[in-house]
Design a protein around this motif. Structure first.
Motif, mmCIF file in Angstrom:
data_model
loop_
_atom_site.group_PDB
_atom_site.id
_atom_site.type_symbol
_atom_site.label_atom_id
_atom_site.label_comp_id
_atom_site.label_asym_id
_atom_site.label_seq_id
_atom_site.Cartn_x
_atom_site.Cartn_y
_atom_site.Cartn_z
ATOM 1 N N MET A 26 77.905 69.309 53.148
ATOM 2 C CA MET A 26 78.930 68.169 52.418
ATOM 3 C C MET A 26 78.766 67.601 51.593
ATOM 4 O O MET A 26 79.798 67.156 50.651
ATOM 5 N N TRP A 27 77.698 68.053 50.889
ATOM 6 C CA TRP A 27 77.218 67.553 50.086
ATOM 7 C C TRP A 27 76.148 68.525 49.071
ATOM 8 O O TRP A 27 76.721 68.913 47.623
ATOM 9 N N TYR A 28 75.723 70.003 50.026
ATOM 10 C CA TYR A 28 75.255 70.686 48.707
ATOM 11 C C TYR A 28 75.785 72.305 49.483
ATOM 12 O O TYR A 28 76.033 72.473 50.206
ATOM 13 N N LYS A 29 76.096 73.155 48.051
ATOM 14 C CA LYS A 29 76.228 74.755 48.276
ATOM 15 C C LYS A 29 74.998 74.980 49.074
ATOM 16 O O LYS A 29 74.276 74.330 48.522
ATOM 17 N N LEU A 30 75.128 76.105 49.732
ATOM 18 C CA LEU A 30 73.642 77.040 50.095
ATOM 19 C C LEU A 30 72.627 77.120 49.496
ATOM 20 O O LEU A 30 71.462 77.376 49.628
ATOM 21 N N ASP A 31 72.784 77.100 48.104
ATOM 22 C CA ASP A 31 71.963 77.314 46.360
ATOM 23 C C ASP A 31 71.310 75.995 46.326
ATOM 24 O O ASP A 31 70.362 76.311 44.661
ATOM 25 N N GLY A 32 72.458 74.828 46.738
ATOM 26 C CA GLY A 32 71.390 73.487 46.712
ATOM 27 C C GLY A 32 71.930 72.845 45.495
ATOM 28 O O GLY A 32 72.111 71.862 44.714
ATOM 29 N N THR A 33 73.566 73.679 45.294
ATOM 30 C CA THR A 33 74.525 72.966 43.763
ATOM 31 C C THR A 33 75.082 71.621 44.536
ATOM 32 O O THR A 33 75.525 71.924 45.564
ATOM 33 N N TRP A 34 74.787 70.945 43.992
ATOM 34 C CA TRP A 34 75.863 69.457 44.848
ATOM 35 C C TRP A 34 77.492 70.014 43.758
ATOM 36 O O TRP A 34 77.716 70.051 43.363
ATOM 37 N N ALA A 35 77.700 69.978 45.641
ATOM 38 C CA ALA A 35 79.443 69.901 45.216
ATOM 39 C C ALA A 35 79.473 69.047 46.706
ATOM 40 O O ALA A 35 79.366 69.651 48.355
ATOM 41 N N PRO A 36 79.697 67.640 46.495
ATOM 42 C CA PRO A 36 79.890 66.911 47.719
ATOM 43 C C PRO A 36 81.443 66.787 47.659
ATOM 44 O O PRO A 36 82.496 66.193 48.129
ATOM 45 N N PRO A 39 80.902 77.800 57.993
ATOM 46 C CA PRO A 39 80.011 79.818 58.629
ATOM 47 C C PRO A 39 80.282 80.317 57.557
ATOM 48 O O PRO A 39 78.973 80.946 57.592
ATOM 49 N N ASP A 40 80.925 80.628 56.490
ATOM 50 C CA ASP A 40 80.618 81.952 55.840
ATOM 51 C C ASP A 40 79.628 81.585 54.724
ATOM 52 O O ASP A 40 79.304 82.011 54.143
ATOM 53 N N THR A 41 80.308 79.983 53.895
ATOM 54 C CA THR A 41 79.681 79.960 52.750
ATOM 55 C C THR A 41 78.409 78.986 53.009
ATOM 56 O O THR A 41 76.987 78.606 52.375
ATOM 57 N N MET A 42 77.794 78.695 54.674
ATOM 58 C CA MET A 42 77.244 77.749 54.906
ATOM 59 C C MET A 42 77.144 75.996 54.279
ATOM 60 O O MET A 42 75.994 75.438 54.492
ATOM 61 N N HIS A 43 77.972 75.433 53.165
ATOM 62 C CA HIS A 43 78.772 74.990 52.522
ATOM 63 C C HIS A 43 78.520 73.687 53.840
ATOM 64 O O HIS A 43 78.846 73.406 54.865
#
Length: 118
Positions: free
Chosen positions: A15-25, A9-13
């Protein structure tokens, strides 16, 4: 439409992406990660109309296809939460629903035991 999503809830991250659309699975950090092999690579539909579209489960059963009880517990321990969204802007797909934050009518955190025996 009511949809379910696990996110930080703090980052909206998710399972696969960060809020900015960066791939971070993040899914690959889970012991079981039962949905780690879903095809979740970049697709233009996730930015259709100049908006960010978020992935969600369309039912309790769908969420159980994506996450095991152990996955949910480990996510909770990593500060992820389970949310129920009522959304007005969404696209229903075969295995998921995508929605925009602009279309969120309401959002509430729900306990993991709503979907899993934890």
């Amino acid at each position: 439409m009511i949809v379910y999503r696990i996110e930080n809830p703090d980052t909206m991250h998710g399972m696969w992406y960060k809020l900015d659309g960066t791939w971070a699975p993040f899914i690959f950090t889970l012991t079981e990660g039962i949905s780690r092999d879903l095809p979740m690579g970049y697709h233009p539909r996730y930015s259709a109309g100049g908006k960010k579209w978020f992935s969600a489960g369309k039912s309790k059963e769908n969420m159980n296809q994506w996450f095991s009880a152990r996955d949910a517990l480990e996510l909770s321990q990593a500060d992820y939460k389970l949310f129920e969204f009522d959304v007005s802007e969404f696209a229903e797909e075969e295995h998921q629903v995508i929605f925009t934050r602009e279309g969120v009518v309401s959002c509430k955190e729900i306990p993991l035991n709503f979907l899993w025996e934890v």
